[in-house]
Design an enzyme around this catalytic site. Structure first.
Site, short mmCIF file in Angstrom:
data_model
loop_
_atom_site.label_atom_id
_atom_site.label_comp_id
_atom_site.label_asym_id
_atom_site.label_seq_id
_atom_site.Cartn_x
_atom_site.Cartn_y
_atom_site.Cartn_z
NE ARG A 62 42.76 53.73 26.84
CZ ARG A 62 44.06 53.97 26.91
NH1 ARG A 62 44.49 55.22 27.06
NH2 ARG A 62 44.92 52.98 26.88
N GLY A 101 42.77 43.00 29.20
CA GLY A 101 41.77 42.50 28.27
C GLY A 101 40.47 42.03 28.92
CG MET A 112 36.97 45.05 33.17
SD MET A 112 37.18 46.13 34.55
CE MET A 112 38.86 46.61 34.39
NE ARG A 155 49.90 46.75 30.70
CZ ARG A 155 48.80 46.41 30.07
NH1 ARG A 155 47.63 46.65 30.59
NH2 ARG A 155 48.84 45.83 28.90
CG HIS A 180 43.74 36.93 25.54
ND1 HIS A 180 43.47 35.61 25.82
CD2 HIS A 180 43.25 37.65 26.58
CE1 HIS A 180 42.82 35.54 26.97
NE2 HIS A 180 42.68 36.77 27.46
CB SER A 215 56.30 21.15 64.44
OG SER A 215 56.12 21.32 63.05
CB CYS A 272 55.68 20.71 59.51
SG CYS A 272 54.52 19.90 60.63
CE1 TYR A 275 60.14 23.89 61.38
CE2 TYR A 275 61.20 24.50 63.45
CZ TYR A 275 60.40 23.63 62.71
OH TYR A 275 59.87 22.52 63.30
P1 ADP Z 1 43.10 47.54 27.19
O1 ADP Z 1 43.09 47.73 28.66
O2 ADP Z 1 42.27 46.41 26.72
O3 ADP Z 1 44.49 47.59 26.63
P2 ADP Z 1 42.85 50.25 26.33
O4 ADP Z 1 41.95 51.18 27.02
O5 ADP Z 1 44.28 50.39 26.66
O6 ADP Z 1 42.33 48.79 26.59
O7 ADP Z 1 42.60 50.47 24.79
C1 ADP Z 1 42.56 49.49 23.78
C2 ADP Z 1 43.41 49.90 22.62
O8 ADP Z 1 43.02 51.13 22.07
C3 ADP Z 1 44.86 50.05 23.03
O9 ADP Z 1 45.69 49.57 22.02
C4 ADP Z 1 45.01 51.54 23.14
O10 ADP Z 1 46.33 51.95 22.91
C5 ADP Z 1 44.07 52.07 22.08
N1 ADP Z 1 43.56 53.39 22.44
C6 ADP Z 1 42.94 53.70 23.60
N2 ADP Z 1 42.65 55.01 23.64
C7 ADP Z 1 43.10 55.54 22.50
C8 ADP Z 1 43.10 56.86 21.96
N3 ADP Z 1 42.59 57.88 22.63
N4 ADP Z 1 43.65 57.03 20.75
C9 ADP Z 1 44.17 55.99 20.08
N5 ADP Z 1 44.20 54.74 20.51
C10 ADP Z 1 43.67 54.50 21.73
MG MG Z 2 45.74 48.93 27.00
#
Ligand code: ADP
Ligand code: MG
Ligand code: MG
Length: 844
Positions: free
Chosen positions: A91, A100, A102, A314, A430, A724, A792, A812
């Site tokens: 990931r 979304g 990367m 996050r 998205h 100003s 300004c 200001y």
């Molecule tokens: P993004 O940044 O696009 O959300 P993620 O790395 O979070 O990508 O992963 C994409 C999807 O796959 C997410 O829904 C995440 O929860 C799921 N996912 C990622 N790793 C695992 C894992 N080890 N087991 C089950 N689901 C996973």
């Molecule tokens: Mg994710």
């Protein structure tokens, strides 16, 4: 020796910069004891090294192998085992979240042998691996796979996916788990530099050299049947900030299905019915996470056979309204301080609250309803693809981007569009997530919408619209309306007032507004403006009933004729000033005397009414009007013009004082001064004229908008009560950029090509123009320690420039009325930053 890999349960000092947002979240959750699958993170250092070398840095391969062995021990399974192997996800995750943008590949480690004869979920996982791996590692077009997918016959799907893979790459799908892993890691590193990721970074001001971390995480399976599933959830409602869980769940599915909008998910309630224990644990975990982070969280989770796993947490992206509500609530709940609440709101995002809404009195027919994915209303021409949206948007047309569902490749179209409508996907699709981040109206998952992309038409319950026809959407209600509807500006709610009230207590900079009319002045006061920093007088010359007199004045062949025209203009100017003084009720008002070159008031030569006018137009023609007879140069050549303006100002001040008892604080400002002598003479003229009119207090000062004025600020300050900074012209003259000849031309090229990071007309060029300002501040104060200092230019409403003005020690900033709230907040954040409380905008 450099270290590139950390297990999730290993503490590090590197934090988010090193591990990326996803990595640090997984590590913290693991260390908190929240259920997270085991795994490890390859650092952003490794990514940066990879980008530099074009290959894995030395030692990385061995390190990954070591951590993989440890993961095998923890999992009790072997990677590449022909039976029941350890599977992992690979990931992406940068320090700053780029949702979304990367790549992520699931189920890495599976192959023919391990999958053959496996349970349904194993086959499902294998076809997903071939698909994701093919798409991201080998860049195979997604449609090949989606066209061939048959969920009823997984063995056949796997066969056709493998065939597609072989046809497209000329190689069979790799069966070696380590090879899969190695290439997946490379692909994630490389996804940092895809055009869409670059575009996203540029739009969000994210530096290009951060790099992404790679998280290798043991797979858990939400696709194991009815007691499994996957979902996303927020600890509070990301649209409104309302307390209480908010999210979506999809039974028997893997994570990507929710985000991709392939199946429309169900509300969390369904999870509660189906999996009550996991649900309860999930509730407790969410509460713990919010308490730990002291902020609203956005999480991804999966349930495998009734057991809960968290996969990501996050700080939640949220609308401005939600950010304010959550901040105010969290102060009430004792979770955060007022200072933190103020530091947490993204000033740029407040713009959203100033977005238009549908006029509640407007009558209209709702053609269809979708999900209210991102608030605000918008009307515009329907377009069906991102390129067209960008093209028409750039020409200044309002467009609504209508898609089946957006993908990260649509970003440029979403940036250009006023609003976004999709047929498919949920509140966390998205389109919904990105639109909320951008503060754009979005209606998602509008099921009644059908699209015919070949014919370029859409239909909503029988109403058909062609490309280019007008559509209105209301992202606050989910309503979709064919045709145009009246929109009105929104009002500011209580949370907004509360947070800005806290900001006002914290800031040192005053916030004024640029306003040329009593209406703008009144609007700005509602937004909290504490004066007018720039009132331009030329607009008063442009009004229909005045322009003929102004032209007469310009056409005059001698001073007498000119004075007679000016005498007729004076009462108009006076009444304009009275209106503004009254609206500002005793607050300071800076009035700039006439600035533009006179030919701006004359028609183009072909529209001249007679030969004399044509000759005058020719005589006034300048090849470089920006550097021509304008500003104080005009005032020195035709002193009677400034004299009339000063008279009008002083008479208006006296009239308003006598009428209301509130004497206005008048500041008379001379534009474009570069030489001490210019201002010395004009100050004399101002004082002589004002003295003739009577006894009111006023200040005389100058714009600082030429490099020479900055350098000679000590001399100029002898004759000025205030400076100003006119940073629009100062930017033009310091950089030698004519704005009209830069934007859309070489400057656009510079920004696209990375010669410049920011548009200096939007974000102050701190190191160049800012340095000139610093010189002017220092030298001006050396002559007059308590000279009043403000800005300004348009930069006065741009958060990072406001922070810079705070650091410079200005008194200001002044900005357009709608940016006043934002400047108040930015000024408070600058004061907080000085005191060590950094702004952590978690919004868009
Ligand atoms: P993004 O940044 O696009 O959300 P993620 O790395 O979070 O990508 O992963 C994409 C999807 O796959 C997410 O829904 C995440 O929860 C799921 N996912 C990622 N790793 C695992 C894992 N080890 N087991 C089950 N689901 C996973
Ligand atoms: Mg994710
Ligand atoms: Mg100027």
């Amino acid at each position: 020796m450099a270290r590139y890999v950390y297990d999730l349960d290993e503490p590090t000092d590197g934090g988010r910069e090193l591990l990326g947002g996803k990595g640090i979240g997984l590590a913290e959750m693991t260390q908190l004891g929240v259920p997270v699958p085991a795994g490890f993170t390859i650092t952003t250092d490794a990514c940066r090294a990879y980008m530099e070398l074009g290959d894995f840095p030395e030692g990385l391969g061995e390190e990954v192998d070591e951590h993989l062995s440890r993961l095998e021990e923890t999992a009790g399974k072997r990677f590449g085992d022909p039976e029941d192997p350890l599977l992992v996800s690979v990931r992406s995750g940068a320090a700053i979240s780029m949702p979304g943008m990367m790549d992520t590949i699931l189920n890495v480690g599976l192959n023919d042998e391990a999958a053959s004869g496996g349970e349904r979920f194993v086959l499902d996982s294998y076809r997903r691996l071939i698909q994701m791996y093919g798409e991201t590692v080998d860049r195979i077009d997604a449609h090949f796979f989606s066209d061939a997918l048959d969920e009823e016959d997984l063995p056949a799907t796997i066969d056709s996916f493998k065939r597609i893979y072989q046809d497209q790459t000329g190689r069979p799908f790799p069966q070696d788990a380590k090879e899969q892993l190695g290439r997946a890691v490379r692909a994630v590193f490389e996804s940092w530099n895809t055009p869409r990721a670059q575009r996203y970074r540029r739009h969000n001001d994210i530096p290009d050299d951060l790099g992404t971390a790679v998280n290798v995480v043991q797979m858990v399976f939400g696709n194991k049947g009815e007691r499994s599933g996957t979902g996303v959830a927020f600890t509070r409602d990301p649209s409104t900030g309302e307390q209480g869980l908010y999210g979506e769940f999809l039974a028997d599915a893997q994570g990507e299905d929710v985000v991709a909008g392939i199946r429309t998910p169900e509300p969390l309630e369904r999870m509660k019915e189906r999996l009550p224990e996991a649900y309860q644990e999930f509730l407790d975990t969410m509460r713990r996470l919010e308490e730990h982070y002291r902020d609203m969280q956005d999480i991804e989770f999966t349930v495998e056979d009734g057991k809960l796993f968290l996969l990501q947490t996050r700080s939640a992206k949220r609308t401005a309204a939600a950010a304010l509500k959550a901040a105010v609530d969290m102060v009430d709940e004792g979770l955060i301080s007022r200072e933190e609440a103020v530091a947490r709101i993204d000033p740029g995002q407040l713009d959203q609250l100033l977005h238009p809404r549908i006029d509640p009195d407007a009558a209209y027919d709702v053609a269809a309803k979708g999900l209210n994915a991102s608030p605000g209303a918008a009307s515009g021409a329907v377009v069906f693809d991102a390129d067209t949206a960008e093209l028409r948007g750039k020409e200044g047309e309002a467009v609504i981007l209508v898609r089946w569902e957006t993908t990260p490749d649509d970003i440029h179209g979403m940036i250009a569009a006023q609003g976004i409508l999709t047929a498919h996907g949920g509140m966390t699709s998205h389109a919904a997530v990105v639109a909320r981040g951008m503060g754009k109206p979005c209606v998602a998952g509008c099921e009644a919408l059908s699209l015919d992309l070949d014919a370029k038409t859409m239909s909503l319950n029988g109403t058909t619209l062609k490309e280019g026809e007008t559509l209105t959407i209301d992202g606050g209600t989910g309503e979709v309306i064919a045709g145009e509807v009246t929109l009105i500006p929104p009002d500011i709610n209580e949370d907004f007032e509360t947070v800005l009230g806290w900001a006002d207590e914290l800031r040192r900079l005053k916030v004024r507004t640029n306003a040329d009319t009593p209406e703008d002045a009144a609007k700005a006061r509602e937004f909290g403006a504490e004066g007018i920093g720039l009132c331009r007088t030329e607009h008063m010359f442009m009004a229909d009933d005045r322009l003929p007199v102004v032209r007469e004045m310009i056409m005059a062949s001698n001073e007498d004729e000119r004075r007679s025209a000016l005498d007729r203009l004076l009462p108009h100017q006076q009444s304009d000033f009275e209106g503004i003084f009254e609206a500002m009720a005793g607050l300071p008002v800076t009035i700039r005397l006439l600035d533009p070159p006179l030919h701006e008031f004359l028609p183009p030569p072909e529209e001249a009414t007679d030969a004399r006018m044509r000759a005058r137009i020719r005589a006034l023609h300048e090849s470089n009007p920006m550097l021509g007879t304008r500003g104080c140069r005009l005032g020195l050549m035709f002193p009677e013009i400034y004299e009339m303006q000063v008279r009008a100002i002083i008479r208006a001040a006296i009239a308003v004082r006598d009428r209301t008892g509130d004497p206005p604080l008048v500041e008379i400002m001379h534009p474009l001064v570069g030489f001490e002598e210019e201002l010395r003479r004009l100050r004399e003229l101002t004082i002589e004229t004002a003295d003739e009119e009577g006894d009111v207090e006023y200040l005389v000062g100058t714009m600082i908008e030429l490099p020479r004025a900055c350098i000679r600020a000590d001399e100029i300050a002898e004759h000025a009560d205030f400076f100003s900074f006119g940073t629009n012209d100062l930017t033009q003259t310091a950089l030698g950029f004519s704005r009209d000849d830069a934007e859309g031309k070489f400057l656009t090229h510079y920004l696209q090509d990375g010669v410049l990071e920011r548009n200096p007309f939007e974000t102050l060029d701190q190191s160049g123009v800012g340095d000139l300002m610093a010189i002017a501040v220092e030298r001006g104060r050396s002559t007059k320690p308590d000279i009043k200092l403000g800005i300004c230019g348009e930069h006065g409403g741009e958060p990072s420039s406001v922070a810079f003005c705070h650091t410079l020690g200005l008194d200001y900033v002044s900005c357009s009325p709608y940016r006043v709230p934002l400047a108040r907040l930015a000024a408070a954040q600058a004061a907080l930053a000085e005191a060590g409380v950094e702004a952590v905008a978690v919004g868009g």
